[in-house]
Design a protein around this motif. Structure first.
Motif, mmCIF file in Angstrom:
data_model
loop_
_atom_site.group_PDB
_atom_site.id
_atom_site.type_symbol
_atom_site.label_atom_id
_atom_site.label_comp_id
_atom_site.label_asym_id
_atom_site.label_seq_id
_atom_site.Cartn_x
_atom_site.Cartn_y
_atom_site.Cartn_z
ATOM 1 N N GLU A 1 -6.792 16.974 19.778
ATOM 2 C CA GLU A 1 -6.777 17.624 18.469
ATOM 3 C C GLU A 1 -7.461 16.762 17.395
ATOM 4 O O GLU A 1 -7.407 17.106 16.212
ATOM 5 C CB GLU A 1 -5.333 17.891 18.033
ATOM 6 C CG GLU A 1 -4.535 18.783 18.960
ATOM 7 C CD GLU A 1 -5.022 20.222 18.959
ATOM 8 O OE1 GLU A 1 -5.715 20.608 18.001
ATOM 9 O OE2 GLU A 1 -4.714 20.950 19.924
ATOM 10 N N VAL A 2 -8.088 15.675 17.794
ATOM 11 C CA VAL A 2 -8.728 14.781 16.828
ATOM 12 C C VAL A 2 -9.707 15.519 15.909
ATOM 13 O O VAL A 2 -9.680 15.315 14.689
ATOM 14 C CB VAL A 2 -9.423 13.614 17.562
ATOM 15 C CG1 VAL A 2 -10.344 12.836 16.609
ATOM 16 C CG2 VAL A 2 -8.386 12.665 18.138
ATOM 17 N N PRO A 3 -10.591 16.396 16.429
ATOM 18 C CA PRO A 3 -11.508 17.090 15.509
ATOM 19 C C PRO A 3 -10.781 17.925 14.459
ATOM 20 O O PRO A 3 -11.204 17.978 13.302
ATOM 21 C CB PRO A 3 -12.337 17.989 16.441
ATOM 22 C CG PRO A 3 -12.235 17.349 17.778
ATOM 23 C CD PRO A 3 -10.865 16.748 17.833
ATOM 24 N N VAL A 4 -9.688 18.580 14.844
ATOM 25 C CA VAL A 4 -8.934 19.401 13.892
ATOM 26 C C VAL A 4 -8.332 18.523 12.804
ATOM 27 O O VAL A 4 -8.382 18.858 11.618
ATOM 28 C CB VAL A 4 -7.833 20.196 14.622
ATOM 29 C CG1 VAL A 4 -6.980 20.978 13.630
ATOM 30 C CG2 VAL A 4 -8.447 21.146 15.642
ATOM 31 N N ALA A 5 -7.758 17.387 13.204
ATOM 32 C CA ALA A 5 -7.170 16.473 12.223
ATOM 33 C C ALA A 5 -8.226 15.950 11.265
ATOM 34 O O ALA A 5 -7.989 15.853 10.044
ATOM 35 C CB ALA A 5 -6.478 15.314 12.942
ATOM 36 N N ALA A 10 -8.057 1.691 17.255
ATOM 37 C CA ALA A 10 -6.776 2.388 17.178
ATOM 38 C C ALA A 10 -6.589 3.312 18.379
ATOM 39 O O ALA A 10 -5.488 3.419 18.939
ATOM 40 C CB ALA A 10 -6.685 3.174 15.876
ATOM 41 N N ALA A 11 -7.662 3.980 18.791
ATOM 42 C CA ALA A 11 -7.583 4.880 19.940
ATOM 43 C C ALA A 11 -7.295 4.097 21.219
ATOM 44 O O ALA A 11 -6.527 4.557 22.077
ATOM 45 C CB ALA A 11 -8.881 5.665 20.087
ATOM 46 N N LEU A 50 -15.304 10.612 21.565
ATOM 47 C CA LEU A 50 -16.307 11.677 21.472
ATOM 48 C C LEU A 50 -15.844 12.799 20.548
ATOM 49 O O LEU A 50 -16.641 13.346 19.760
ATOM 50 C CB LEU A 50 -16.606 12.225 22.870
ATOM 51 C CG LEU A 50 -17.256 11.238 23.858
ATOM 52 C CD1 LEU A 50 -17.423 11.902 25.225
ATOM 53 C CD2 LEU A 50 -18.597 10.752 23.326
ATOM 54 N N LEU A 51 -14.558 13.129 20.628
ATOM 55 C CA LEU A 51 -14.035 14.196 19.773
ATOM 56 C C LEU A 51 -13.997 13.763 18.310
ATOM 57 O O LEU A 51 -14.079 14.612 17.409
ATOM 58 C CB LEU A 51 -12.637 14.596 20.254
ATOM 59 C CG LEU A 51 -12.602 15.351 21.587
ATOM 60 C CD1 LEU A 51 -11.180 15.466 22.108
ATOM 61 C CD2 LEU A 51 -13.222 16.733 21.446
#
Length: 257
Positions: free
Chosen positions: A178-182, A207-208, A232-233
């Motif tokens: 959900e990284v792109p949405v955040a 952090a990831a 990538l996201l």
């Protein structure tokens, strides 16, 4: 310059009407999940559902080994839990639609242009994260973990412990995807800019990596399998943020921007 008319003017509803609408949406959600749960209980059945969930681990176990059930009622309850979770996951688009149908009348046009794509994309990304975890990560991680077991140890995982592990991993990968949405939401709210996202790129990777090390099994394959998609996201989120900032501005911002 005259103020544009309020799109929601005259659409207010009494509080009781909102409660009735909320009740109806909740009932439809329960009915949808219940219908899929009933179908899954008929075919392929709770036991088969658990067999499918446990397949990546069972394939990695030594020949002749099986999983065990420590609890007295675990052989019955755990497959039922799995079936219910799968039913909820399968009904997730229906659940999100009910949420969308409830809140959409109270949103402005530019807000609807933002919320609906985000709800849709977040659902798809969550499914992708769970699928990636099941089909790729489990297939790589379980054999690696079993190869580290001492020869004197009989490997027979408990079915309830396995379910808890799988849920944790599915949530971890689903949320990670959900990284792109955040990123889009944070930029649209003005918490951070696209330029700051680019500058923060190197810190995000650190952090990831820390997050991947905490939530994945203790093997390099699982950690890298979560880290690379997150990175990538993050880049996808930066590109998507630019698009959403351009196409979801309120009318006042469109006229003055």
């Amino acid at each position: 310059m005259s103020t544009p008319p309020d799109e929601l003017q005259g659409t207010e509803a009494p509080f009781v009407s909102h409660l009735i609408e909320l009740r109806d949406r909740l009932l439809k959600t329960v009915y949808g999940v219940g219908a899929i749960f009933a179908l899954l209980c008929l075919f392929p059945g709770p036991s088969r559902m658990y067999d499918l969930l446990a397949l990546p681990l069972v394939k990695a176990l030594p020949e002749g080994s099986k999983m065990i059930a420590v609890g007295v009622v675990s052989p019955f309850l755990i497959p039922i839990k799995v079936t219910l979770l799968v039913a909820f996951g399968a009904a997730l688009p229906w659940v999100l639609y009910q949420i969308w149908a409830f809140i959409a009348p109270g949103l402005y046009r530019h807000e609807r242009r933002l919320v609906l794509p985000l709800v849709t994309s977040s659902t798809v990304l969550f499914y992708l994260g769970v699928s990636f975890c099941y089909f790729f990560v489990f297939g790589q991680a379980f054999p690696a973990i079993q190869s580290m077991a001492p020869a004197s140890v009989a490997v027979s995982p408990d079915i309830e412990a396995y379910l808890d592990f799988v849920i944790t991993m599915f949530i971890a990968f689903g949320v990670a995807f959900e990284v792109p949405v955040a990123v889009v939401v944070l930029t649209r709210l003005g918490v951070i800019t696209v330029e700051q996202l680019r500058e923060f790129r190197r810190y995000f990777w650190v952090a990831a990596a820390a997050a991947a090390g905490l939530v994945t099994p203790p093997d390099a394959v699982s950690m890298v399998a979560l880290l690379i998609p997150m990175g990538l996201l993050y880049e996808v989120g930066i590109v998507a943020s630019q698009f959403f900032l351009k196409h979801t501005q309120p009318p006042a911002e469109e006229t003055t921007g």
